[in-house]
Design a protein around this motif. Structure first.
Motif, PDB file in Angstrom:
ATOM      1  N   THR A   7       0.833  -1.206   0.000  1.00 42.90           N
ATOM      2  CA  THR A   7       0.000   0.000   0.000  1.00 42.90           C
ATOM      3  C   THR A   7       0.864   1.252   0.000  1.00 42.90           C
ATOM      4  OG1 THR A   7      -1.724  -1.187   1.203  1.00 42.90           O
ATOM      5  CG2 THR A   7      -1.838   1.205   1.219  1.00 42.90           C
ATOM      6  N   ALA A   8       1.903   1.246   0.854  1.00 41.51           N
ATOM      7  CA  ALA A   8       2.794   2.407   0.926  1.00 41.51           C
ATOM      8  C   ALA A   8       3.520   2.620  -0.401  1.00 41.51           C
ATOM      9  CB  ALA A   8       3.800   2.223   2.058  1.00 41.51           C
ATOM     10  N   ALA A   9       3.990   1.528  -1.027  1.00 44.02           N
ATOM     11  CA  ALA A   9       4.706   1.645  -2.291  1.00 44.02           C
ATOM     12  C   ALA A   9       3.809   2.197  -3.391  1.00 44.02           C
ATOM     13  CB  ALA A   9       5.266   0.287  -2.710  1.00 44.02           C
ATOM     14  N   ILE A  10       2.568   1.734  -3.426  1.00 45.48           N
ATOM     15  CA  ILE A  10       1.636   2.216  -4.450  1.00 45.48           C
ATOM     16  C   ILE A  10       1.282   3.682  -4.201  1.00 45.48           C
ATOM     17  CG2 ILE A  10      -0.690   1.918  -5.395  1.00 45.48           C
ATOM     18  CD1 ILE A  10      -0.326  -1.113  -4.848  1.00 45.48           C
ATOM     19  N   ARG A  11       1.065   4.047  -2.920  1.00 45.81           N
ATOM     20  CA  ARG A  11       0.817   5.465  -2.603  1.00 45.81           C
ATOM     21  C   ARG A  11       1.998   6.324  -3.031  1.00 45.81           C
ATOM     22  NH1 ARG A  11      -1.141   3.995   2.715  1.00 45.81           N
ATOM     23  NH2 ARG A  11       0.973   4.500   3.445  1.00 45.81           N
ATOM     24  N   ALA A  72      -0.165   4.206 -16.772  1.00 45.23           N
ATOM     25  CA  ALA A  72      -0.865   2.960 -17.068  1.00 45.23           C
ATOM     26  C   ALA A  72      -0.417   1.818 -16.152  1.00 45.23           C
ATOM     27  CB  ALA A  72      -0.637   2.564 -18.527  1.00 45.23           C
ATOM     28  N   LEU A  73       0.830   1.892 -15.679  1.00 46.30           N
ATOM     29  CA  LEU A  73       1.346   0.864 -14.778  1.00 46.30           C
ATOM     30  C   LEU A  73       0.817   1.013 -13.361  1.00 46.30           C
ATOM     31  CD1 LEU A  73       5.114   0.661 -15.848  1.00 46.30           C
ATOM     32  CD2 LEU A  73       3.452  -1.198 -15.972  1.00 46.30           C
ATOM     33  N   LEU A  74       0.320   2.217 -13.021  1.00 43.80           N
ATOM     34  CA  LEU A  74      -0.095   2.479 -11.643  1.00 43.80           C
ATOM     35  C   LEU A  74      -1.361   1.705 -11.280  1.00 43.80           C
ATOM     36  CD1 LEU A  74       0.371   6.332 -11.106  1.00 43.80           C
ATOM     37  CD2 LEU A  74       1.641   4.480 -10.021  1.00 43.80           C
ATOM     38  N   PRO A  75      -1.282   0.853 -10.273  1.00 43.82           N
ATOM     39  CA  PRO A  75      -2.510   0.206  -9.783  1.00 43.82           C
ATOM     40  C   PRO A  75      -3.228   1.161  -8.828  1.00 43.82           C
ATOM     41  CG  PRO A  75      -0.626  -0.577  -8.545  1.00 43.82           C
ATOM     42  CD  PRO A  75      -0.083   0.377  -9.570  1.00 43.82           C
ATOM     43  N   PRO A  76      -4.496   0.946  -8.582  1.00 44.17           N
ATOM     44  CA  PRO A  76      -5.189   1.787  -7.600  1.00 44.17           C
ATOM     45  C   PRO A  76      -4.648   1.539  -6.198  1.00 44.17           C
ATOM     46  CG  PRO A  76      -6.581  -0.034  -8.279  1.00 44.17           C
ATOM     47  CD  PRO A  76      -5.380  -0.062  -9.175  1.00 44.17           C
ATOM     48  N   VAL A  77      -4.724   2.558  -5.363  1.00 43.14           N
ATOM     49  CA  VAL A  77      -4.309   2.398  -3.974  1.00 43.14           C
ATOM     50  C   VAL A  77      -5.282   1.440  -3.291  1.00 43.14           C
ATOM     51  CG1 VAL A  77      -3.916   3.555  -1.773  1.00 43.14           C
ATOM     52  CG2 VAL A  77      -3.306   4.699  -3.924  1.00 43.14           C
ATOM     53  N   VAL A  82     -10.672  -4.240   1.605  1.00 42.33           N
ATOM     54  CA  VAL A  82     -10.421  -5.368   0.714  1.00 42.33           C
ATOM     55  C   VAL A  82      -8.979  -5.288   0.197  1.00 42.33           C
ATOM     56  CG1 VAL A  82     -11.108  -6.559  -1.397  1.00 42.33           C
ATOM     57  CG2 VAL A  82     -12.838  -5.425   0.024  1.00 42.33           C
ATOM     58  N   TRP A  83      -8.246  -6.370   0.343  1.00 46.47           N
ATOM     59  CA  TRP A  83      -6.863  -6.380  -0.148  1.00 46.47           C
ATOM     60  C   TRP A  83      -6.511  -7.768  -0.656  1.00 46.47           C
ATOM     61  CZ3 TRP A  83      -2.927  -4.346  -2.234  1.00 46.47           C
ATOM     62  CH2 TRP A  83      -1.666  -4.944  -2.155  1.00 46.47           C
ATOM     63  N   LEU A  84      -6.018  -7.807  -1.877  1.00 44.90           N
ATOM     64  CA  LEU A  84      -5.517  -9.055  -2.442  1.00 44.90           C
ATOM     65  C   LEU A  84      -3.984  -8.974  -2.410  1.00 44.90           C
ATOM     66  CD1 LEU A  84      -7.900  -9.441  -5.499  1.00 44.90           C
ATOM     67  CD2 LEU A  84      -8.056 -10.572  -3.286  1.00 44.90           C
ATOM     68  N   PRO A  85      -3.324  -9.821  -1.656  1.00 49.10           N
ATOM     69  CA  PRO A  85      -1.881  -9.673  -1.424  1.00 49.10           C
ATOM     70  C   PRO A  85      -1.037 -10.180  -2.585  1.00 49.10           C
ATOM     71  CG  PRO A  85      -2.690 -11.581  -0.250  1.00 49.10           C
ATOM     72  CD  PRO A  85      -3.891 -10.941  -0.887  1.00 49.10           C
ATOM     73  N   TYR A  86      -1.169  -9.538  -3.725  1.00 50.53           N
ATOM     74  CA  TYR A  86      -0.395  -9.919  -4.893  1.00 50.53           C
ATOM     75  C   TYR A  86       0.828  -9.028  -5.026  1.00 50.53           C
ATOM     76  CZ  TYR A  86      -4.556 -12.567  -6.218  1.00 50.53           C
ATOM     77  OH  TYR A  86      -5.607 -13.430  -6.240  1.00 50.53           O
ATOM     78  N   LEU A  87       1.949  -9.633  -5.420  1.00 48.64           N
ATOM     79  CA  LEU A  87       3.198  -8.897  -5.586  1.00 48.64           C
ATOM     80  C   LEU A  87       3.180  -8.036  -6.845  1.00 48.64           C
ATOM     81  CD1 LEU A  87       6.134  -8.485  -4.593  1.00 48.64           C
ATOM     82  CD2 LEU A  87       6.775 -10.522  -5.884  1.00 48.64           C
ATOM     83  N   GLY A  88       2.480  -8.511  -7.890  1.00 46.47           N
ATOM     84  CA  GLY A  88       2.516  -7.848  -9.190  1.00 46.47           C
ATOM     85  C   GLY A  88       2.184  -6.371  -9.172  1.00 46.47           C
ATOM     86  N   PRO A  89       1.054  -5.947  -8.575  1.00 57.07           N
ATOM     87  CA  PRO A  89       0.722  -4.518  -8.580  1.00 57.07           C
ATOM     88  C   PRO A  89       1.793  -3.645  -7.920  1.00 57.07           C
ATOM     89  CG  PRO A  89      -1.192  -5.822  -8.013  1.00 57.07           C
ATOM     90  CD  PRO A  89      -0.041  -6.770  -8.024  1.00 57.07           C
ATOM     91  N   ALA A  90       2.386  -4.135  -6.828  1.00 56.71           N
ATOM     92  CA  ALA A  90       3.427  -3.346  -6.164  1.00 56.71           C
ATOM     93  C   ALA A  90       4.661  -3.222  -7.051  1.00 56.71           C
ATOM     94  CB  ALA A  90       3.794  -3.983  -4.831  1.00 56.71           C
ATOM     95  N   ALA A  93       3.955  -0.707  -9.670  1.00 52.40           N
ATOM     96  CA  ALA A  93       4.064   0.628  -9.079  1.00 52.40           C
ATOM     97  C   ALA A  93       5.529   1.039  -8.956  1.00 52.40           C
ATOM     98  CB  ALA A  93       3.392   0.654  -7.708  1.00 52.40           C
ATOM     99  N   GLY A  94       6.376   0.074  -8.607  1.00 50.70           N
ATOM    100  CA  GLY A  94       7.801   0.374  -8.504  1.00 50.70           C
ATOM    101  C   GLY A  94       8.407   0.769  -9.834  1.00 50.70           C
ATOM    102  N   MET A  95       8.008   0.069 -10.918  1.00 47.15           N
ATOM    103  CA  MET A  95       8.542   0.420 -12.232  1.00 47.15           C
ATOM    104  C   MET A  95       8.000   1.768 -12.683  1.00 47.15           C
ATOM    105  SD  MET A  95      10.764  -0.589 -14.340  1.00 47.15           S
ATOM    106  CE  MET A  95      11.018  -2.275 -13.795  1.00 47.15           C
TER     107      MET A  95
END
Length: 734
Positions: A7-11, A72-77, A82-90, A93-95
């Motif tokens: 969550t912090a990384a995406i924010r 386009a790479l940014l996932p929603p915060v 509800v949270w799906l603990p997938y590594l992909g969105p984070a 967000a990093g890229m």
């Protein structure tokens, strides 16, 4: 994956992308879409963007589609419920964060850049900014040959300056590069080191990129360029870029101090590359393996354990031979200088008599491990004083040969320079050494020169040396006596080297060190042709083969001559064909016009045909400007590197210019019509001697054009005609 971290990384990614959007909007308004934008002196554009997407950014308008790609790479915060603990969105967000970082940093170069764009800080600016291609080539090869096992990207600041210095010194002792960026509560790691008088810059491997969090991308950009330059990865092949870094570039992030959302976003970007984050604060951890070799995020690590823990988490294997000296020791200190005001004592440098010598002796004359000091030690002179100095290393080995003496002797420079606070330059009887006040206070004495040389000679040359004995002379009468003996040995060596030629040996030597990034390249080192990197002579390669018969230097038989003028032998062709994976069928060693030697990427200079002038130009790596062939060094390097044969173009070592065999089939030195002014002055002495030997006259160099005359063939041709350059009257090249 930790919900808190993701969550912090995406924010954080949303914040940095938003910042990039605003920076780009202002740049378009201020400079317009056609304003050129780039990092300085690189052929890799904005390297993370270029490596990941293949997108070429040359002007401000080119950043618009890059920004859209990042958005386009940014996932929603993630929501609270509800949270799906997938590594992909984070990771996405990093890229996106790294793309936004490069947009922001590139725009900074449009105005007055906040960076020095030099190899070390200036008096009024600590921050270096992006590394250019000269630095990449020079430093990047160290990640290939193992001289630098990896790098640490240090983000933030340590709690105290003392802790910062201890962490930096430990990283240096492990031979790691330290890339610094960002801050904690207004303080940065680099500023802490500078306040304590620590020397920063590429030479000491302590590299302050920038204080802004977005400057962290310079570390990832360096890694992306390493994949493209040394790994042969094509721009846009993001999977291979990332895998190359995971498997070949052993880097990690050390996060010091409070980790905010933007730092989490940078960490997510680094994880894409396989680079884990090790923090000193109590943040959530990501312990399962996956993208990284081992854990992804490890936290709450004590400062005295953080370096060793980071190395362990990254899976980096470092072997450091402990040298028994009272100061830190390692290659990271090689570039450190000891200024006059900082020195306790100095030796040589035309101020006192001095010399250094390695001698092969009989077994009975060498007592292994004996270190003797003859004369006063450094604690007998006042601060800032001087002493004569003679260093004699006597060696015995069943496989030792007289030809190896100068090879071992040249290593004295590196071995002594690896000691923190000890400075060495020159060799033979023009050496110059200093010991700093700090090293003296820590207990460094003359005996420690012997400890260093004994330990390093025995460890690095174990296959040829059985016994090593070191004698340090400071008694002036004895130094003068021994210097005369040393000079007789130097003269004897010089006479032997003069007699050594391509024609008098039956074996050349290969060097395939660079095949890790140029798989089809086979460098062949001849007595009269140094390796392309400039650091491997025929004797060096021969010694290396004796030391390690299974290493990268192998004998190349010289049999069955095909063309003695162009320098082609069937046995050499067979060796090169086999070791280039069946790619290169034949090579001429004395011409660049037909089947020239391949080029890797580590060459010191490039020679290029200029048909309009019936000659060749030479450009050295340090020259950043345009050349008469219409390309800069960086562009040329990208075109001819990678192990291909390119008639009319070839990478060379600088010393090859003074060789009697220098492109002899093409007319030799007389064909050189252009070279950069600084390079010409650097080589003036040896080239004037060679020109006189060839009957060209000592004024020949003044007939060679440089950038002050012009940077196109049309501009330099009138100058060549006016000076009566011999190339204009030679047989046509084409």
């Amino acid at each position: 994956m930790s919900k808190i971290i993701a969550t912090a990384a995406i924010r954080g990614a949303h914040k940095i992308v938003g910042r990039a959007e605003e920076s780009l909007r202002q740049a378009l308004e201020t400079y317009g879409p056609d304003a050129p934008v780039a990092f300085p002196n690189t052929g890799y554009y904005l390297p993370v963007i270029y490596g990941m997407t293949g997108m070429v950014v040359e002007k401000v308008g080119d950043l618009v589609p890059v920004l859209e790609r990042a958005k386009a790479l940014l996932p929603p915060v993630p929501s609270e419920k509800v949270w799906l603990p997938y590594l992909g969105p984070a990771l996405d967000a990093g890229m996106a964060t790294l793309f936004a970082d490069e947009i922001i940093e590139a725009i900074k170069y449009l105005g007055t850049p906040p960076y020095t764009m030099t190899s070390k800080p200036t008096d009024d600016n600590l921050w270096l900014g992006a590394a250019d291609d000269v630095i990449l080539r020079k430093r990047g090869i160290e990640f290939v040959d193992g001289t630098a096992p990896g790098f640490a990207a240090v983000v933030g600041a340590a709690p105290t300056n003392e802790i910062a210095v201890k962490i930096a010194r430990e990283l240096q002792e492990k031979n790691l590069y330290v890339f610094m960026s960002a801050e904690t509560d207004g303080r940065s790691f680099a500023e802490q080191l500078a306040e304590e008088g620590v020397e920063l810059g590429w030479e000491t491997r302590l590299v302050p990129f920038g204080k802004d969090i977005t400057a962290t991308v310079f570390s990832l950009g360096f890694a992306a360029r390493a994949a493209m330059s040394f790994g042969g990865v094509k721009p846009g092949d993001f999977r291979r870029v990332l895998l190359y870094n995971k498997n070949r570039i052993f880097a990690f992030v050390i996060a010091l101090g409070y980790v905010d959302d933007e730092k989490y976003a940078q960490a997510a970007g680094a994880i894409n590359f396989g680079f884990p984050t090790i923090a000193d604060t109590d943040i959530p951890q990501i312990l399962p393996t996956g993208i990284c070799t081992y854990e992804h995020v490890v936290s709450n690590v004590p400062h005295d354990k953080i370096v060793s823990r980071a190395i362990e988490v990254r899976g980096l294997k470092i072997t450091v031979t402990k040298v028994p000296v009272p100061v830190a020791y390692g290659p990271a200190f090689e570039g450190e200088s000891v200024r006059k005001g900082d020195m306790h004592v100095e030796f040589g440098g035309q101020r006192t008599p001095a010399f250094e010598l390695v001698r092969m002796r009989d077994a009975a004359e060498v007592e292994d491990g004996k270190i003797e000091v003859i004369g006063p030690d450094v604690d007998t002179v006042p601060e800032g004083g001087r002493l004569p100095l003679g260093i004699v290393v006597d060696v015995y080995g069943r496989k030792m040969q007289e030809d190896f003496e100068p090879v071992l002797e040249r290593r004295i420079h590196y071995f002594i320079n690896y000691a923190q606070g000890v400075w060495h330059m020159g060799q033979r009887d023009i050496n110059w050494l200093r010991i700093s006040k700090a090293a003296f206070k820590q207990g460094f004495r003359l005996r420690h020169f012997g400890d260093i040389l004994y330990a390093k000679m025995k460890s690095e040359f174990a296959s040829i040396l059985d016994r090593v004995q070191v004698t340090i002379y400071t008694d002036e009468a004895k130094v003068l006596e021994m210097r005369e003996e040393a000079r007789r040995i130097y003269a004897h060596r010089d006479e032997r080297l003069k007699a050594l030629s391509d024609d008098t040996v039956d074996t050349f030597y290969s060097c395939t060190l660079c095949q890790s990034f140029a798989p089809t390249h086979v460098c062949v080192v001849l007595p009269e042709r140094v390796g392309l990197c400039g650091s491997v002579s025929w004797l060096d390669a021969k010694a290396s083969y004796e030391i390690n018969p299974h290493g990268c230097n192998q004998p190349v038989p010289k049999k069955d001559v095909i063309d003695p003028v162009k320098g082609q032998w069937q046995s050499c062709n067979d060796f090169i064909f086999q070791n280039s994976r069946g790619t290169i069928e034949r090579v001429n060693f004395y011409t660049i016009m037909e089947y020239p030697l391949t080029s890797c990427g580590c060459f010191e200079a490039i020679i290029v045909m200029l048909p309009e002038c019936n000659g060749f130009m030479i450009v050295n790596r340090e020259h950043a400007g345009m050349t008469p062939c219409g390309m800069t060094f960086s562009t040329l390097a990208g075109m001819i590197g990678g192990g291909v044969q390119t008639p009319g173009f070839m990478g060379i070592g600088k010393a090859y210019l003074a060789s009697k065999k220098f492109i002899i089939a093409d007319g030799g030195l007389a064909r050189i019509v252009w070279m950069p002014k600084d390079f010409k002055e650097q080589m003036r002495h040896v080239l004037e001697e060679r020109a006189e030997e060839l009957g060209l006259g000592r004024d020949f160099l003044d007939k060679i054009a440089d950038e002050t005359v012009g940077v196109t063939a049309e501009e330099i041709l009138p100058f060549l005609e006016e000076k009566g350059h011999p190339a204009l009257t030679m047989d046509p090249l084409l």
